[in-house]
Design a protein around this motif. Sequence first.
Motif, PDB file in Angstrom:
ATOM      1  N   SER A  17       0.835  -1.207   0.000  1.00  0.00           N
ATOM      2  CA  SER A  17       0.000   0.000   0.000  1.00  0.00           C
ATOM      3  C   SER A  17       0.869   1.256   0.000  1.00  0.00           C
ATOM      4  CB  SER A  17      -0.946  -0.003   1.203  1.00  0.00           C
ATOM      5  OG  SER A  17      -0.244   0.244   2.406  1.00  0.00           O
ATOM      6  N   ARG A  18       1.992   1.226   0.707  1.00  0.00           N
ATOM      7  CA  ARG A  18       2.923   2.360   0.721  1.00  0.00           C
ATOM      8  C   ARG A  18       3.531   2.578  -0.658  1.00  0.00           C
ATOM      9  NH1 ARG A  18       1.324   5.479   4.095  1.00  0.00           N
ATOM     10  NH2 ARG A  18      -0.447   4.236   3.651  1.00  0.00           N
ATOM     11  N   VAL A  19       3.884   1.495  -1.341  1.00  0.00           N
ATOM     12  CA  VAL A  19       4.467   1.599  -2.681  1.00  0.00           C
ATOM     13  C   VAL A  19       3.452   2.219  -3.638  1.00  0.00           C
ATOM     14  CG1 VAL A  19       5.291   0.271  -4.674  1.00  0.00           C
ATOM     15  CG2 VAL A  19       6.121  -0.279  -2.382  1.00  0.00           C
ATOM     16  N   ILE A  20       2.217   1.728  -3.581  1.00  0.00           N
ATOM     17  CA  ILE A  20       1.175   2.264  -4.463  1.00  0.00           C
ATOM     18  C   ILE A  20       0.946   3.742  -4.172  1.00  0.00           C
ATOM     19  CG2 ILE A  20      -1.302   2.144  -4.986  1.00  0.00           C
ATOM     20  CD1 ILE A  20      -1.011  -0.943  -4.558  1.00  0.00           C
ATOM     21  N   LEU A  21       0.944   4.119  -2.902  1.00  0.00           N
ATOM     22  CA  LEU A  21       0.786   5.523  -2.528  1.00  0.00           C
ATOM     23  C   LEU A  21       1.946   6.372  -3.052  1.00  0.00           C
ATOM     24  CD1 LEU A  21      -1.027   7.472  -0.913  1.00  0.00           C
ATOM     25  CD2 LEU A  21       0.440   7.024   1.058  1.00  0.00           C
ATOM     26  N   GLN A  22       3.152   5.852  -2.959  1.00  0.00           N
ATOM     27  CA  GLN A  22       4.323   6.579  -3.472  1.00  0.00           C
ATOM     28  C   GLN A  22       4.247   6.765  -4.985  1.00  0.00           C
ATOM     29  OE1 GLN A  22       7.046   7.919  -1.803  1.00  0.00           O
ATOM     30  NE2 GLN A  22       5.891   7.510   0.055  1.00  0.00           N
ATOM     31  N   ILE A  23       3.750   5.759  -5.689  1.00  0.00           N
ATOM     32  CA  ILE A  23       3.599   5.865  -7.145  1.00  0.00           C
ATOM     33  C   ILE A  23       2.533   6.910  -7.475  1.00  0.00           C
ATOM     34  CG2 ILE A  23       2.881   4.649  -9.243  1.00  0.00           C
ATOM     35  CD1 ILE A  23       4.046   2.096  -7.979  1.00  0.00           C
ATOM     36  N   ARG A  24       1.417   6.861  -6.776  1.00  0.00           N
ATOM     37  CA  ARG A  24       0.337   7.831  -7.025  1.00  0.00           C
ATOM     38  C   ARG A  24       0.773   9.265  -6.773  1.00  0.00           C
ATOM     39  NH1 ARG A  24      -4.865   5.070  -4.391  1.00  0.00           N
ATOM     40  NH2 ARG A  24      -5.344   3.646  -6.081  1.00  0.00           N
ATOM     41  N   ASN A  25       1.559   9.466  -5.717  1.00  0.00           N
ATOM     42  CA  ASN A  25       2.037  10.808  -5.374  1.00  0.00           C
ATOM     43  C   ASN A  25       3.250  11.218  -6.201  1.00  0.00           C
ATOM     44  OD1 ASN A  25       0.045  11.046  -3.460  1.00  0.00           O
ATOM     45  ND2 ASN A  25       1.358  10.404  -1.775  1.00  0.00           N
ATOM     46  N   LEU A  30       7.471   4.567 -11.866  1.00  0.00           N
ATOM     47  CA  LEU A  30       6.664   3.380 -12.117  1.00  0.00           C
ATOM     48  C   LEU A  30       7.530   2.123 -12.157  1.00  0.00           C
ATOM     49  CD1 LEU A  30       3.834   2.317 -12.678  1.00  0.00           C
ATOM     50  CD2 LEU A  30       4.264   2.675 -15.113  1.00  0.00           C
ATOM     51  N   ASP A  31       8.707   2.203 -12.762  1.00  0.00           N
ATOM     52  CA  ASP A  31       9.570   1.025 -12.836  1.00  0.00           C
ATOM     53  C   ASP A  31      10.046   0.585 -11.455  1.00  0.00           C
ATOM     54  OD1 ASP A  31      11.028   3.370 -12.674  1.00  0.00           O
ATOM     55  OD2 ASP A  31      12.721   2.600 -13.835  1.00  0.00           O
ATOM     56  N   GLU A  32      10.397   1.543 -10.603  1.00  0.00           N
ATOM     57  CA  GLU A  32      10.782   1.204  -9.237  1.00  0.00           C
ATOM     58  C   GLU A  32       9.597   0.636  -8.465  1.00  0.00           C
ATOM     59  OE1 GLU A  32      13.769   4.215  -7.398  1.00  0.00           O
ATOM     60  OE2 GLU A  32      12.487   5.296  -8.818  1.00  0.00           O
ATOM     61  N   GLY A  33       8.429   1.237  -8.662  1.00  0.00           N
ATOM     62  CA  GLY A  33       7.228   0.760  -7.977  1.00  0.00           C
ATOM     63  C   GLY A  33       6.880  -0.660  -8.364  1.00  0.00           C
ATOM     64  N   LEU A  37       6.676  -3.770  -5.824  1.00  0.00           N
ATOM     65  CA  LEU A  37       5.442  -4.564  -5.746  1.00  0.00           C
ATOM     66  C   LEU A  37       5.745  -6.033  -6.016  1.00  0.00           C
ATOM     67  CD1 LEU A  37       2.811  -2.241  -7.453  1.00  0.00           C
ATOM     68  CD2 LEU A  37       2.901  -2.923  -5.052  1.00  0.00           C
ATOM     69  N   PHE A  38       6.592  -6.282  -7.003  1.00  0.00           N
ATOM     70  CA  PHE A  38       6.996  -7.661  -7.307  1.00  0.00           C
ATOM     71  C   PHE A  38       7.668  -8.304  -6.095  1.00  0.00           C
ATOM     72  CE2 PHE A  38      10.239 -10.610  -8.995  1.00  0.00           C
ATOM     73  CZ  PHE A  38       9.394 -11.529  -9.583  1.00  0.00           C
ATOM     74  N   VAL A  39       8.568  -7.572  -5.442  1.00  0.00           N
ATOM     75  CA  VAL A  39       9.252  -8.100  -4.256  1.00  0.00           C
ATOM     76  C   VAL A  39       8.244  -8.465  -3.171  1.00  0.00           C
ATOM     77  CG1 VAL A  39      10.769  -7.478  -2.327  1.00  0.00           C
ATOM     78  CG2 VAL A  39      11.450  -6.947  -4.680  1.00  0.00           C
ATOM     79  N   TYR A  79      22.992  -5.416  -6.202  1.00  0.00           N
ATOM     80  CA  TYR A  79      22.475  -4.746  -7.387  1.00  0.00           C
ATOM     81  C   TYR A  79      21.892  -3.376  -7.028  1.00  0.00           C
ATOM     82  CZ  TYR A  79      19.464  -3.501 -11.258  1.00  0.00           C
ATOM     83  OH  TYR A  79      18.841  -2.812 -12.254  1.00  0.00           O
ATOM     84  N   LEU A  80      21.128  -3.321  -5.942  1.00  0.00           N
ATOM     85  CA  LEU A  80      20.537  -2.048  -5.525  1.00  0.00           C
ATOM     86  C   LEU A  80      21.607  -1.042  -5.107  1.00  0.00           C
ATOM     87  CD1 LEU A  80      17.428  -3.316  -3.549  1.00  0.00           C
ATOM     88  CD2 LEU A  80      17.469  -2.263  -5.815  1.00  0.00           C
ATOM     89  N   ILE A  81      22.641  -1.516  -4.445  1.00  0.00           N
ATOM     90  CA  ILE A  81      23.749  -0.633  -4.074  1.00  0.00           C
ATOM     91  C   ILE A  81      24.437  -0.111  -5.329  1.00  0.00           C
ATOM     92  CG2 ILE A  81      26.062  -0.569  -3.029  1.00  0.00           C
ATOM     93  CD1 ILE A  81      24.923  -2.480  -0.876  1.00  0.00           C
ATOM     94  N   TYR A  82      24.640  -0.976  -6.320  1.00  0.00           N
ATOM     95  CA  TYR A  82      25.235  -0.542  -7.576  1.00  0.00           C
ATOM     96  C   TYR A  82      24.387   0.540  -8.239  1.00  0.00           C
ATOM     97  CZ  TYR A  82      26.145  -0.418 -12.524  1.00  0.00           C
ATOM     98  OH  TYR A  82      26.361   0.022 -13.800  1.00  0.00           O
ATOM     99  N   ARG A  83      23.069   0.331  -8.277  1.00  0.00           N
ATOM    100  CA  ARG A  83      22.187   1.329  -8.897  1.00  0.00           C
ATOM    101  C   ARG A  83      22.245   2.662  -8.161  1.00  0.00           C
ATOM    102  NH1 ARG A  83      16.456  -0.038 -10.921  1.00  0.00           N
ATOM    103  NH2 ARG A  83      16.589   2.198 -10.913  1.00  0.00           N
TER     104      ARG A  83
END
Length: 116
Positions: A17-25, A30-33, A37-39, A79-83
């Motif tokens: 729900s937090r991820v969806i809220l962050q995408i909406r705001n 969208l790609d990060e969201g 969501l997949f995770v 991978y996330l640290i690299y990004r």
Amino acid sequence: MEIIQIFGILFALFAMSRVILQIRNRNMGLDEGIFWLFVWILVVVVLVFPQTLSCLAGVLGVGRGVDAIIYLSIVVLFYLIYRMYARMEHLEREITKVVREVAIKDRHEPKSKNEG
């Protein structure tokens, strides 16, 4: 169903729900969201069907499902640290470029009498 599974599922739903809220705001792309969501969906699947960890361990050739999750988590974290590192380097280059442009602009503009 164990109590840890229930708490885990509730937490994953809260995180989704937090991820969806962050995408909406528009605080998250969208790609990060979609990634997050997949995770969290994977977390729910593993909590509802814990035997999937054993299958995953067998496919990866490790002894236990928990080991497979730890190994995969380490890879994802690297991978996330690299990004983050790549993004930070890009931002540093952009900031340097802007600062240089401002310095050159300020150098060539005549100063007003008030600035002295």
